[in-house]
Write an enzyme that holds these catalytic residues in place. Structure first.
Site, PDB file in Angstrom:
ATOM      1  N   LYS A  79       0.817  -1.219   0.000  1.00  0.00           N
ATOM      2  CA  LYS A  79       0.000   0.000   0.000  1.00  0.00           C
ATOM      3  C   LYS A  79       0.849   1.266   0.000  1.00  0.00           C
ATOM      4  O   LYS A  79       0.349   2.337  -0.335  1.00  0.00           O
ATOM      5  CB  LYS A  79      -0.952   0.006   1.187  1.00  0.00           C
ATOM      6  CG  LYS A  79      -0.316   0.186   2.549  1.00  0.00           C
ATOM      7  CD  LYS A  79      -1.360   0.143   3.662  1.00  0.00           C
ATOM      8  CE  LYS A  79      -0.747   0.330   5.039  1.00  0.00           C
ATOM      9  NZ  LYS A  79      -0.166   1.660   5.239  1.00  0.00           N
ATOM     10  N   ASP A  80       2.135   1.166   0.366  1.00  0.00           N
ATOM     11  CA  ASP A  80       3.008   2.334   0.380  1.00  0.00           C
ATOM     12  C   ASP A  80       3.607   2.641  -0.985  1.00  0.00           C
ATOM     13  O   ASP A  80       4.213   3.708  -1.173  1.00  0.00           O
ATOM     14  CB  ASP A  80       4.159   2.134   1.378  1.00  0.00           C
ATOM     15  CG  ASP A  80       3.693   2.156   2.824  1.00  0.00           C
ATOM     16  OD1 ASP A  80       2.607   2.716   3.082  1.00  0.00           O
ATOM     17  OD2 ASP A  80       4.406   1.617   3.685  1.00  0.00           O
ATOM     18  N   ARG A 127      -7.781   8.499   4.715  1.00  0.00           N
ATOM     19  CA  ARG A 127      -8.818   7.516   4.387  1.00  0.00           C
ATOM     20  C   ARG A 127      -9.544   7.053   5.644  1.00  0.00           C
ATOM     21  O   ARG A 127     -10.777   6.988   5.671  1.00  0.00           O
ATOM     22  CB  ARG A 127      -8.169   6.309   3.678  1.00  0.00           C
ATOM     23  CG  ARG A 127      -9.111   5.122   3.495  1.00  0.00           C
ATOM     24  CD  ARG A 127      -8.328   3.895   3.034  1.00  0.00           C
ATOM     25  NE  ARG A 127      -7.283   3.520   3.967  1.00  0.00           N
ATOM     26  CZ  ARG A 127      -7.467   2.808   5.070  1.00  0.00           C
ATOM     27  NH1 ARG A 127      -8.677   2.383   5.386  1.00  0.00           N
ATOM     28  NH2 ARG A 127      -6.459   2.502   5.850  1.00  0.00           N
ATOM     29  N   ARG A 128      -8.789   6.721   6.689  1.00  0.00           N
ATOM     30  CA  ARG A 128      -9.431   6.288   7.931  1.00  0.00           C
ATOM     31  C   ARG A 128     -10.206   7.435   8.570  1.00  0.00           C
ATOM     32  O   ARG A 128     -11.306   7.246   9.068  1.00  0.00           O
ATOM     33  CB  ARG A 128      -8.366   5.766   8.906  1.00  0.00           C
ATOM     34  CG  ARG A 128      -7.715   4.471   8.463  1.00  0.00           C
ATOM     35  CD  ARG A 128      -6.573   4.093   9.386  1.00  0.00           C
ATOM     36  NE  ARG A 128      -5.898   2.878   8.948  1.00  0.00           N
ATOM     37  CZ  ARG A 128      -4.600   2.674   9.025  1.00  0.00           C
ATOM     38  NH1 ARG A 128      -3.807   3.610   9.528  1.00  0.00           N
ATOM     39  NH2 ARG A 128      -4.060   1.536   8.610  1.00  0.00           N
ATOM     40  N   ARG A 145       2.026  10.077  14.290  1.00  0.00           N
ATOM     41  CA  ARG A 145       3.119   9.416  13.580  1.00  0.00           C
ATOM     42  C   ARG A 145       3.825   8.508  14.569  1.00  0.00           C
ATOM     43  O   ARG A 145       3.514   8.485  15.747  1.00  0.00           O
ATOM     44  CB  ARG A 145       4.115  10.446  13.025  1.00  0.00           C
ATOM     45  CG  ARG A 145       3.637  11.266  11.846  1.00  0.00           C
ATOM     46  CD  ARG A 145       3.498  10.483  10.551  1.00  0.00           C
ATOM     47  NE  ARG A 145       4.705   9.773  10.164  1.00  0.00           N
ATOM     48  CZ  ARG A 145       5.702  10.307   9.457  1.00  0.00           C
ATOM     49  NH1 ARG A 145       5.646  11.577   9.109  1.00  0.00           N
ATOM     50  NH2 ARG A 145       6.750   9.582   9.124  1.00  0.00           N
ATOM     51  N   ARG A 151       2.488   3.896  18.871  1.00  0.00           N
ATOM     52  CA  ARG A 151       1.086   4.306  18.776  1.00  0.00           C
ATOM     53  C   ARG A 151       0.223   3.552  19.788  1.00  0.00           C
ATOM     54  O   ARG A 151      -0.638   4.141  20.450  1.00  0.00           O
ATOM     55  CB  ARG A 151       0.562   4.064  17.359  1.00  0.00           C
ATOM     56  CG  ARG A 151       1.288   4.871  16.300  1.00  0.00           C
ATOM     57  CD  ARG A 151       0.677   4.653  14.930  1.00  0.00           C
ATOM     58  NE  ARG A 151       1.566   5.147  13.884  1.00  0.00           N
ATOM     59  CZ  ARG A 151       1.207   5.371  12.639  1.00  0.00           C
ATOM     60  NH1 ARG A 151      -0.038   5.153  12.267  1.00  0.00           N
ATOM     61  NH2 ARG A 151       2.069   5.806  11.744  1.00  0.00           N
ATOM     62  N   CYS A 249      -1.236   7.582  -1.993  1.00  0.00           N
ATOM     63  CA  CYS A 249      -1.475   7.087  -0.636  1.00  0.00           C
ATOM     64  C   CYS A 249      -2.074   8.150   0.281  1.00  0.00           C
ATOM     65  O   CYS A 249      -2.563   7.835   1.352  1.00  0.00           O
ATOM     66  CB  CYS A 249      -0.170   6.564  -0.041  1.00  0.00           C
ATOM     67  SG  CYS A 249       1.098   7.827   0.189  1.00  0.00           S
TER      68      CYS A 249
END
Length: 322
Positions: A79-80, A127-128, A145, A151, A249
Site C-alpha cells: 500500500k506504500d 482515508r481512515r 506518527r 502508537r 497514498c
C-alpha cells in the site's frame, strides 16, 4: 548466494522482510541478509504524512539500492508503493496476504460504536479519518506518527482514547493472538477489527510486494517461488482501481477485493473528498483472471457518479502530490 533484502529500519518492516527471507530460504535453500535503510519519510518522524509532497517517500532509498545492485530485492508494504512504475524495476511476487482490515485499539477493547461521545481517535490516514467521521461525526480524529508499538503505547498512556492501525502490521509484530483481549499485545490495550463495511482498507493493505530489477532473472525466479496467485489477483484489482482514479497514498481512497466462489472476485471501492463531506462507495464483480479490468471498471463507475466538486477536490490533491 545470500539474498540481500532492502528494508526500512522499523521493527515492522524488518519483521515482514525477515518473514519473506525465511520463505525464500525454504523455497530456494539460500540464506538471507536484511539491509535496513532510512527513507525520506523516516527522516522526520514527527511530520504529518500529508505535509510531504514527494511521491514514494517511504520507498525511495530502498528502490535505489535495488536499482544500483546493492541488494537483490526489496520488500515493501504494497500500500506504500506509488502507482507509477519505475524503469528497471518490477514487482516479482506478492506472497500470501495478511489480514487487510484496520484495527481499533482501545484500553477497553470496544468497537467503534462503543467509544464514548467525543472520544479522541488517532490515525495517520486521511482515508481512515473520513470514514471514522462518516460513521461517528462526534469523534475528535487527530494526526499521529511513529511506529506501531509507539502508537499502541500512547493509547495505554491515555494520550488518546483509541488509535486505528493496520491489522497486518499488528499481527506481523505480535502474532495471530493480537485480536485477543486486554493485554494480548503485552500492554493494557485491546484490538477490535473494523470490518470493511465500517472502514474500507487502503488498496493492497496487508499485502507485501517483492520488487527486483527487471534484468535479474534468477532473483525474479526466486521471488516467484513465494508468490500467492489469489493475493496477487486481489491486489491487482485494487491497484488498478487506485491507478484509474489517479490517487496516491494520501488521497481518501479505499479498495478491497475478495474471492467469490472459485472463479470470481468482488471489489468494493470508496472515493471521498479530503474533508469527508462527500463520499462515494460502490461494489462490482469480475473474474479472477481479469482483475485489472474489474478495478478499472469500478473506478469508472465511481468517477461517473462523482459530483463535480468531489472530483475537483480529488484532482487538486493529486496535483499537490505531483
Amino acid at each position: 548466494m545470500t539474498w540481500r533484502i532492502a528494508t526500512r529500519r522499523s521493527a515492522l518492516a524488518q519483521a515482514q522482510s525477515a518473514w519473506v527471507g525465511r520463505a525464500l530460504g525454504a523455497a530456494t535453500g539460500r540464506e538471507f541478509e536484511l539491509v535496513p535503510m532510512t527513507t525520506s519519510g523516516d527522516r522526520d518522524p514527527q511530520r504529518a504524512v500529508a505535509a510531504f509532497e514527494v511521491k514514494g517517500l517511504f520507498v525511495d532509498t530502498i528502490r535505489a539500492a535495488v536499482l544500483d545492485g546493492d541488494c537483490h530485492l526489496a520488500v515493501h508494504s504494497y500500500k506504500d508503493l506509488p502507482s507509477d512504475a519505475v524503469d528497471g524495476l518490477m514487482i516479482a511476487a506478492v506472497p500470501e496476504r495478511e489480514d487487510p482490515r484496520d484495527l481499533l485499539v482501545t484500553r477497553e477493547g470496544v468497537g467503534l460504536g462503543g467509544l464514548p461521545r467525543g472520544a479522541v481517535v488517532a490515525t495517520s490516514s486521511v482515508r481512515r479519518r473520513v470514514q471514522l467521521l462518516r460513521a461517528r461525526p462526534d469523534l475528535q480524529v487527530v494526526e499521529v506518527r511513529g511506529n506501531v508499538d509507539t502508537r499502541l503505547r500512547r493509547v495505554a498512556e491515555r494520550a488518546f482514547d483509541a488509535v486505528v492501525v493496520a491489522a497486518a502490521g499488528v499481527r506481523r509484530l505480535y502474532g495471530a493472538e493480537a485480536l485477543g483481549g486486554v493485554g494480548a499485545l503485552g500492554i493494557d490495550v485491546a484490538a477490535v477489527a473494523l470490518e470493511p463495511g465500517e472502514c474500507l482498507p487502503a488498496p493492497a493493505q496487508g499485502a507485501l510486494a517483492l520488487e527486483c530489477r527487471t534484468d535479474e532473472v534468477e532473483t525474479a525466479a526466486g521471488c516467484a517461488s513465494v508468490h500467492d496467485a489469489l493475493a496477487g489477483s486481489c491486489v491487482r484489482a485494487e491497484r488498478a482501481f487506485l491507478e484509474r482514479i489517479g490517487g496516491g497514498c494520501l488521497a481518501p481512497i479505499g479498495a478491497w477485493a475478495r474471492p467469490i466462489g472459485t472463479d470470481d472476485l468482488e471489489l468494493s471501492g470508496m472515493l471521498a473528498e479530503p474533508d469527508g463531506r462527500r463520499m462515494l462507495r460502490r461494489a462490482a464483480r469480475g473474474t479472477l483472471d481479469a482483475p485489472e479490468a474489474l478495478g478499472r471498471g469500478l473506478a469508472e463507475v465511481l468517477l461517473s457518479a462523482g459530483e463535480e466538486e468531489l472530483l475537483d477536490a480529488i484532482g487538486d490533491q493529486r496535483a499537490r502530490q505531483s
